[in-house]
Design a protein around this motif. Structure first.
Motif, mmCIF file in Angstrom:
data_model
loop_
_atom_site.group_PDB
_atom_site.id
_atom_site.type_symbol
_atom_site.label_atom_id
_atom_site.label_comp_id
_atom_site.label_asym_id
_atom_site.label_seq_id
_atom_site.Cartn_x
_atom_site.Cartn_y
_atom_site.Cartn_z
ATOM 1 N N PRO A 177 -7.727 -3.849 25.905
ATOM 2 C CA PRO A 177 -8.221 -2.608 26.519
ATOM 3 C C PRO A 177 -9.731 -2.415 26.371
ATOM 4 O O PRO A 177 -10.370 -1.805 27.240
ATOM 5 C CB PRO A 177 -7.451 -1.510 25.775
ATOM 6 C CG PRO A 177 -6.213 -2.186 25.281
ATOM 7 C CD PRO A 177 -6.660 -3.567 24.922
ATOM 8 N N THR A 204 0.123 -6.781 23.594
ATOM 9 C CA THR A 204 -0.773 -5.756 24.148
ATOM 10 C C THR A 204 0.011 -4.605 24.767
ATOM 11 O O THR A 204 -0.290 -3.430 24.530
ATOM 12 C CB THR A 204 -1.714 -6.382 25.198
ATOM 13 O OG1 THR A 204 -2.561 -7.335 24.546
ATOM 14 C CG2 THR A 204 -2.588 -5.315 25.849
ATOM 15 N N SER A 205 1.040 -4.913 25.542
ATOM 16 C CA SER A 205 1.814 -3.845 26.181
ATOM 17 C C SER A 205 2.539 -2.972 25.167
ATOM 18 O O SER A 205 2.754 -1.785 25.406
ATOM 19 C CB SER A 205 2.814 -4.443 27.173
ATOM 20 O OG SER A 205 2.150 -4.968 28.298
ATOM 21 N N VAL A 208 -0.236 -0.512 24.021
ATOM 22 C CA VAL A 208 -0.784 0.327 25.092
ATOM 23 C C VAL A 208 0.209 1.415 25.496
ATOM 24 O O VAL A 208 -0.176 2.539 25.808
ATOM 25 C CB VAL A 208 -1.189 -0.532 26.311
ATOM 26 C CG1 VAL A 208 -1.523 0.345 27.508
ATOM 27 C CG2 VAL A 208 -2.391 -1.406 25.964
ATOM 28 N N ILE A 214 2.907 2.011 31.148
ATOM 29 C CA ILE A 214 2.570 0.620 31.459
ATOM 30 C C ILE A 214 3.453 0.043 32.566
ATOM 31 O O ILE A 214 3.251 -1.080 32.996
ATOM 32 C CB ILE A 214 2.670 -0.280 30.210
ATOM 33 C CG1 ILE A 214 4.094 -0.271 29.646
ATOM 34 C CG2 ILE A 214 1.644 0.134 29.161
ATOM 35 C CD1 ILE A 214 4.325 -1.293 28.544
ATOM 36 N N ALA A 335 -3.189 0.416 18.285
ATOM 37 C CA ALA A 335 -3.721 1.337 19.298
ATOM 38 C C ALA A 335 -4.799 2.224 18.689
ATOM 39 O O ALA A 335 -5.860 2.442 19.288
ATOM 40 C CB ALA A 335 -2.593 2.186 19.876
ATOM 41 N N VAL A 392 -6.660 5.327 31.336
ATOM 42 C CA VAL A 392 -5.516 5.951 30.651
ATOM 43 C C VAL A 392 -4.968 7.118 31.461
ATOM 44 O O VAL A 392 -3.757 7.246 31.666
ATOM 45 C CB VAL A 392 -5.921 6.416 29.232
ATOM 46 C CG1 VAL A 392 -4.850 7.323 28.625
ATOM 47 C CG2 VAL A 392 -6.167 5.212 28.328
#
Length: 504
Positions: A177, A204-205, A208, A214, A335, A392
């Motif tokens: 990100p 990563t997902s 996030v 997502i 995060a 975001v």
């Protein structure tokens, strides 16, 4: 042959169907032969289980997954016919013999995997042949094209399209990100799709999704790229190179990840989103997928060679990975650390430096001079943070999101050093195992926070890392693993004292 549908409570990784021996004899089929089953909403191929236990002649016993694929309900009449093994089986045998395959053969294999025409045993044979015999770059490029052609594609009206991918293998690699936000703040279009954890403690997902949605459609991904300039979405929510997901389920129990398949998998997803420029991060070091600089250079050459064949300008960054990137491992913890960097924190420096180095290469690929310095300036000025919040918000998150909004698991425990000395090594795989024992990545608040890095002085009784969990049971299990594995190794500076008497 017409057979009545009977749905049975059986879990199966591959399409299968149970038949009474009398029906098998009438259809002239035997155990493990293929049949094509036609239902109200389509047809599928399944392997036969022929057994006296399926003693109801005139009935086809199928699991819920097969019934769903053909839209069948209990009692429906199904069309059942013998299905010949597909021609692609011969190509698989040729690869097993070490022969080079042509584009048509590779396309046929991928198409048959996509349509369920190959059994799991045949797909496993294909993967094993790739593990043993490999593919050259021409075959791998054909493999990637075929994977793209069996799924959906994004066609952007604006461009060029930039992308970033990390091969993974290093815990705490939370830079995506940050990289996307820096590059998008400079005007680049970076519609980044990411994955969830497979063997790691956090993809990563996984982190996030703790602060925005997502799951998006291809149309929405295109809109995000063309309006806000960036995205960080889950690739699994779209039908991009779907054969990769099928193959992963089969290769995982085998414990293999053929080089050609991994290369084709990565490149195919970039082709599917129309990437023109691609940066690949190759983390290198003990406990990662790529152990040595020489191996990393070989991967880089392969990626760039594939890019040249497929019309993508590819560059690679070989990055240090003998210890985690930053301090946090686990969804909310990662995060929070990621957002803190965007908010202006300068620690951990490993996160800042790696993110700016990678973003800087993307910027230079776009024509900027001194990309690394430009990336640092965009981060320091707050422009990257502003772009991050735009992305975001566009993905359904809070426009006023702060790192302090993210709270990890309430059950915590410190892992203490039993001696004084220096951190000699940090075993990435053991740290990941401990973080997973805490509950990561399924439990969003689970993971660990590393307090010491390699080379740092540690006193007896100091905290090496702190565990976070959402249940006491998981926390206790993680503590036991941490004591057993000792992932942070402490050594004194003196290795051995040599006296004059010993030297004689």
């Amino acid at each position: 042959m017409k057979l009545k549908c009977k749905i049975v409570d059986i879990l199966s990784a591959a399409p299968m169907a149970g038949m009474d021996p009398r029906d098998c004899e009438a259809l002239i089929v035997k155990e493990n032969d293929r049949i094509r089953i036609g239902g109200p909403k389509g047809e599928t191929v399944a392997s036969i289980i022929c057994s006296d236990k399926f003693s109801d002649a005139g009935t086809l016993f199928i699991p819920e997954s097969v019934a769903r694929a053909i839209g069948a309900k209990e009692g429906d009449e199904l069309d059942v016919v013998y299905s010949q093994p597909p021609e692609s089986v011969r190509a698989i045998r040729r690869k097993m013999d070490g022969q080079k395959l042509g584009a048509e053969e590779i396309t046929a294999i991928v198409k048959d995997i996509s349509e369920g025409s190959l059994t799991n045993i045949e797909v496993a044979s294909w993967l094993t042949s790739l593990q043993i015999n490999g593919m050259d770059l021409d075959e791998t490029a054909d493999f990637a094209r075929a994977m793209v052609d069996t799924g959906d594609k994004v066609v952007f009206d604006k461009g060029p399209i930039f992308d970033f991918h990390s091969m993974g293998g290093v815990p705490g690699n939370k830079i995506t990100p940050i990289v996307v936000s820096i590059a998008a703040a400079a005007g680049l279009i970076v519609p980044k799709t990411s994955s969830r954890a497979i063997s790691s403690a956090c993809g990563t997902s996984d982190f996030v999704e703790t602060f925005c949605d997502i799951n998006v459609t291809l149309e929405r991904l295109k809109e995000l790229g063309e309006t806000v300039g960036g995205a960080f979405v889950w690739g699994g929510s779209m039908n991009l190179a779907p054969v990769d997901d099928i193959v992963i389920k089969i290769e995982r129990p085998l414990g293999i990840n053929p080089r050609a398949k991994m290369l084709a998998s990565i490149i195919s997803k970039k082709l599917a989103i129309g990437a023109n420029y691609l940066l690949i991060d190759i983390p290198t070091g003990a406990g990662t997928k790529v152990h040595t600089i020489e191996e990393a250079r070989a991967y880089a050459q392969d990626f760039m060679g594939l890019g040249a064949r497929l019309g993508i300008h590819v560059e690679c960054a070989i990055t240090y990975a003998d210890q985690p990137v930053g301090s946090a491992i686990g969804p909310i913890l990662e995060a929070r650390e990621c957002i803190r960097i965007l908010e202006g924190e300068t620690q951990p420096t490993s996160v800042v430096e790696k993110a700016c180095e990678c973003a800087g290469i993307l910027l230079e690929m776009a024509g900027f001079e001194n990309g690394r310095e430009k990336a640092h300036e965009l981060l320091r000025s707050g422009k990257a943070h502003k772009k991050f919040l735009e992305i975001v918000t566009a993905q359904g998150g809070r426009p006023d999101l702060k790192s302090t909004d993210l709270v990890p698991g309430k059950y915590t425990a410190d892992v203490i050093s039993s001696r004084s000395g220096y951190v000699n090594s940090i075993r990435n795989r053991d740290l990941v195992a401990v973080a997973k024992a805490c509950g990561a990545s399924m439990d969003k608040g689970a993971g660990l926070l590393l307090c010491k890095t390699k080379g740092q002085r540690v006193e007896e009784g100091e905290v090496l890392f702190t565990l976070y969990a959402e249940s006491e049971t998981k926390l206790k299990h993680a503590q036991e693993l941490a004591e057993r594995y000792c992932p942070v190794q402490i050594e004194g500076m003196l290795l051995k004292r040599v006296t004059a008497q010993e030297s004689d």
